[in-house]
Write an enzyme that holds these catalytic residues in place. Structure first.
Site, PDB file in Angstrom:
ATOM      1  CG  HIS A 204     124.389   6.468  82.366  1.00 56.10           C
ATOM      2  ND1 HIS A 204     124.662   6.454  80.966  1.00 56.10           N
ATOM      3  CD2 HIS A 204     125.537   6.440  82.907  1.00 56.10           C
ATOM      4  CE1 HIS A 204     125.813   6.343  80.719  1.00 56.10           C
ATOM      5  NE2 HIS A 204     126.642   6.267  81.714  1.00 56.10           N
ATOM      6  CD  GLU A 205     126.665   6.768  86.592  1.00 55.65           C
ATOM      7  OE1 GLU A 205     127.383   5.854  86.714  1.00 55.65           O
ATOM      8  OE2 GLU A 205     127.214   7.684  85.780  1.00 55.65           O
ATOM      9  CG  HIS A 208     127.671   2.166  84.159  1.00 54.16           C
ATOM     10  ND1 HIS A 208     128.279   1.633  82.866  1.00 54.16           N
ATOM     11  CD2 HIS A 208     127.802   3.531  84.154  1.00 54.16           C
ATOM     12  CE1 HIS A 208     128.645   2.711  81.944  1.00 54.16           C
ATOM     13  NE2 HIS A 208     128.151   3.768  82.701  1.00 54.16           N
ATOM     14  CD  GLU A 242     130.200   5.211  80.320  1.00 49.92           C
ATOM     15  OE1 GLU A 242     129.016   5.465  80.335  1.00 49.92           O
ATOM     16  OE2 GLU A 242     130.636   4.617  80.938  1.00 49.92           O
TER      17      GLU A 242
HETATM   18 ZN   LIG Z   1     128.404   5.621  82.205  1.00 49.34          ZN
END
Ligand SMILES: [Zn+2]
Length: 350
Positions: A204-205, A208, A242
């Protein structure tokens, strides 16, 4: 060919061979948490040793483990090596690495046992990452899975670069104060403590960072993101940022969920009547599930996310609406029929 008088003895090749392993908590296995042993894939190594007895240790060769964690680190010398060992680093090729802190360039490293008077092929068997460095090497290993799915023929992370690739850098430290974020100052992903227990958290990170790279180092101007959660309204920009990161993790791992570091998970399955979910494109889980359905093997985008990756490389979108209505047509992706139906199922009506 005449032999040269006084020539040295024949060359001697020395190879250290084995498989890099690490044993880490596997949140993806659910609760109660369990440990699994994995291969350290595409992890950088350095063969080091002495060429003469009493000499200094020096670098003899460099390389990386293969996609199964296997290494075969060789050096050819005029005689057996007085001593030789292999040093592993928390980095993969020149494309990603894990450093100790956001303000540091120091990698995590460790050495195998030293072999003395070494020549020929020397099997080391499984070489295990020391427990205090496991998280760093786990991050290195897990990021392979995103790199393999990056959806471009460029060797770099995105088609915005074809050489001198930007590196994805994680800064993890057990006691680092900052974590759980892609830092827009250092441009590193910051993790601490046991956050890498979850592959979804790692990816997830990384997602980004990938979005920032796809958008050619342009940050989605995110507002209203404090306290964001999967099934509740945040804002259009937050849900896009997100939701994309959530979708990156799930797509990379081939599932439809977010797994927390404690082994619990959130299921992205939803439709118009799913209890507890807010509606519309300000809900990150609605955006994530829409993307995952569009990219699914039976979905309208051809079974993968590659065209979306291409669209995002060519158009900076600040929300899902812009990606869907304005970006997708640029990439030859539909906005009607099954694609529109997917959004409607997830309560997004454009
Ligand atoms: Zn996030």
């Amino acid at each position: 060919m005449p032999l040269t008088a006084g020539s040295a003895s024949a060359a001697v090749q020395t190879c250290l061979q084995g498989t890099l392993k690490y044993t880490a908590t596997n949140a993806e296995g659910g609760t109660p948490l369990t440990q699994v042993t994995s291969n350290g894939r595409n992890t950088n190594w350095e063969l080091r040793g002495k060429k003469q007895a009493g000499g200094a240790d020096e670098q003899l060769a460099v390389g990386n483990t293969d996609s199964n964690g296997y290494f075969n680190a060789c050096y050819t010398h005029s005689e057996a090596l007085p001593s030789v060992y292999i040093r592993f680093h928390s980095a993969s090729t020149g494309l990603w690495r894990v450093v100790t802190h956001k303000d540091s360039s120091t990698l995590y490293s460790f050495d195998s046992t030293t072999q003395n008077n070494a020549s020929g092929n020397i099997p080391l068997g499984n070489v295990s990452v020391p427990s205090d460095k496991v998280y760093a090497f786990k991050i290195v290993d897990v990021l392979n899975e995103l790199y393999w799915k990056r959806g471009t023929s460029s060797l770099c992370w995105t088609a915005n670069q074809t050489s001198n690739c930007d590196q994805l850098i994680f800064a993890w430290g057990a006691n680092n104060t900052e974590g759980n974020m892609f830092d827009q100052v250092s441009r590193k992903v910051l993790m601490n403590s046991n956050e890498p227990d979850s592959k979804h958290f790692i990816l997830h990170e990384a997602g980004h960072w990938l979005q920032w790279q796809l958008h050619d180092k342009w940050d989605v101007p995110v507002t209203g993101c404090t306290g964001h959660t999967f099934n509740k309204i945040s804002s259009a920009t937050c849900a896009w940022s997100e939701g994309f990161a959530d979708a990156v993790a799930a797509y990379t791992l081939g599932d439809y969920r977010y797994v927390f570091k404690d082994g619990t998970s959130f299921d992205f399955t939803n439709n118009q009547s799913t209890a507890g979910w807010d509606q519309g494109d300000q809900v990150q889980g609605r955006v994530a599930s829409s993307l995952l359905d569009l990219w699914a093997s039976n979905g309208p985008d051809g079974g993968n996310w590659n065209n979306t990756i291409s669209v995002m490389t060519n158009r900076q979108s600040s929300d899902f609406r812009d990606y869907f209505l304005n970006g997708r047509p640029m990439g030859g992706l539909s906005t009607t029929g099954p694609a529109k139906d997917i959004l409607v199922k997830h309560t997004i009506n454009y």
